[in-house]
Design an enzyme around this catalytic site. Structure first.
Site, PDB file in Angstrom:
ATOM      1  N   ILE A  80      -6.704  -2.622  -3.048  1.00 22.81           N
ATOM      2  CA  ILE A  80      -6.078  -3.937  -2.910  1.00 22.81           C
ATOM      3  C   ILE A  80      -4.831  -3.738  -2.046  1.00 22.81           C
ATOM      4  O   ILE A  80      -4.302  -2.638  -1.933  1.00 22.81           O
ATOM      5  CB  ILE A  80      -5.732  -4.598  -4.262  1.00 22.81           C
ATOM      6  CG1 ILE A  80      -4.858  -3.676  -5.120  1.00 22.81           C
ATOM      7  CG2 ILE A  80      -6.981  -5.007  -4.997  1.00 22.81           C
ATOM      8  CD1 ILE A  80      -4.465  -4.310  -6.462  1.00 22.81           C
ATOM      9  N   ASP A  81      -4.376  -4.808  -1.417  1.00 22.33           N
ATOM     10  CA  ASP A  81      -3.275  -4.720  -0.475  1.00 22.33           C
ATOM     11  C   ASP A  81      -1.984  -4.255  -1.151  1.00 22.33           C
ATOM     12  O   ASP A  81      -1.795  -4.434  -2.361  1.00 22.33           O
ATOM     13  CB  ASP A  81      -3.026  -6.080   0.183  1.00 22.33           C
ATOM     14  CG  ASP A  81      -4.228  -6.584   0.955  1.00 22.33           C
ATOM     15  OD1 ASP A  81      -5.007  -5.747   1.441  1.00 22.33           O
ATOM     16  OD2 ASP A  81      -4.392  -7.817   1.056  1.00 22.33           O
ATOM     17  N   LYS A  82      -1.088  -3.709  -0.349  1.00 25.80           N
ATOM     18  CA  LYS A  82       0.196  -3.223  -0.844  1.00 25.80           C
ATOM     19  C   LYS A  82       0.911  -4.284  -1.684  1.00 25.80           C
ATOM     20  O   LYS A  82       1.395  -3.991  -2.778  1.00 25.80           O
ATOM     21  CB  LYS A  82       1.073  -2.813   0.344  1.00 25.80           C
ATOM     22  CG  LYS A  82       2.514  -2.477  -0.023  1.00 25.80           C
ATOM     23  CD  LYS A  82       3.367  -2.289   1.216  1.00 25.80           C
ATOM     24  CE  LYS A  82       4.826  -2.125   0.834  1.00 25.80           C
ATOM     25  NZ  LYS A  82       5.719  -2.036   2.026  1.00 25.80           N
TER      26      LYS A  82
END
Length: 303
Positions: A137-139
């Site tokens: 998942i994105d930062k």
């Protein structure tokens, strides 16, 4: 050495080249770009330039990326929130702001650094930089991730993702009022030709992408939704919500730039994760509430 070519749009003309190029790829830092410019690995219209060069519309920028140096993953005590763990698999609740695995510009403080400290065994299928990592998942998205502790478990979890049997549900606060209570966004996603760091809905060099959504609450100018992924493309929910003109609140890449909210990053949380245990076949499902800053934003909107 990899070679990338970009064409400057009207929107980007007049920018310094050492500031513009990092916007094409989130893993490129400005210091890297300045080094590549000095090494003449970056050219504009076939010629070398200086870091303060201001680009013009239709300039053709060529970036030649040197072979990456080998990164050493250093275990770090990051006090990860491990929701579940057995000898084959674990589930971790990643905080917003944490990168999943080391990369140029992010050698430390990643989820993998923390896993190397807290977990005895991790699968090796994805190599030394991404041990155990099955999906990402994105930062600036928080929430649940499954991690494989051996290669057999890794292969099983990847097959479940490919078969679309993993239950992944996200909570998001988006701009505007969504009129339909439920809906499905079926729109292919590919890389934006003008900005490599961004994804977009396109028919060119794209992959199918399907997101189901359900409205949970409506406010004056925002909507609280739950999104269920049928596929798992890069930035999928963020791209799809922008596509229907309801970008995720706080999203620095796909949302309105002038909107300031008391949240650092997009209001997006991977709250539910369900899958079949790779050995026992038992169905496992886990949930975590939205992080505190997102909960405070919801309280503010409700008032």
């Amino acid at each position: 050495m990899e070679k990338y070519t970009f064409t400057v749009t009207q929107e980007n003309k007049g920018q310094r080249i050492d500031k513009l190029i990092p916007s094409f790829d989130q893993e490129w830092t400005r210091s890297q770009i300045q080094t590549w410019i000095k090494e003449e690995n970056i050219q504009v219209n076939g010629e070398s330039v200086k870091g303060n060069y201001k680009v013009s519309e239709d300039d053709e920028i060529v970036v030649m990326v040197p072979e990456p140096e080998t990164l050493e993953v250093v275990p770090e005590d990051l006090n990860l929130d491990i929701v579940y763990e057995d000898q084959d698999v674990l589930v971790v609740n990643k905080p917003r702001g944490m990168v999943v695995h080391p990369a140029p510009g992010h050698p430390n403080g990643t989820l993998v650094n923390g896993l190397m400290h807290q977990v005895k065994d991790l699968s090796g299928i994805n190599g030394v930089i991404r041990p155990g990592i099955v999906h990402r998942i994105d930062k600036d998205t928080s929430g649940l991730l499954m991690v494989a502790k051996n290669d057999n478990a890794h292969e099983s979890l990847v097959k479940q993702l490919q078969a679309k049997t993993v239950n992944r549900r996200y909570k998001a606060i988006v701009h505007g009022n969504i009129q339909h209570d439920v809906g499905t966004i079926d729109a292919p996603i590919g890389r934006d030709k003008q900005e490599r760091q961004r994804m977009t809905v396109t028919d060119e060099q794209s992959r199918d992408a399907v997101t189901h959504f359900k409205v949970l609450e409506r406010y004056d100018h925002y909507t609280y939704v739950e999104c269920q992924l049928e596929t798992g493309r890069t930035h999928q929910i963020r791209v799809h919500m922008k596509y229907i003109d309801h970008p995720v609140a706080g999203d620095p890449k796909y949302g309105p730039r002038k909107k300031s909210l008391p949240i650092d990053g997009q209001a997006l949380h991977a709250g539910v994760l369900g899958f079949e245990h790779p050995v026992s076949g038992e169905w496992l499902e886990f949930s975590r509430e939205v992080p505190e800053d997102m909960e405070q934003l919801l309280k503010r909107l409700r008032r």
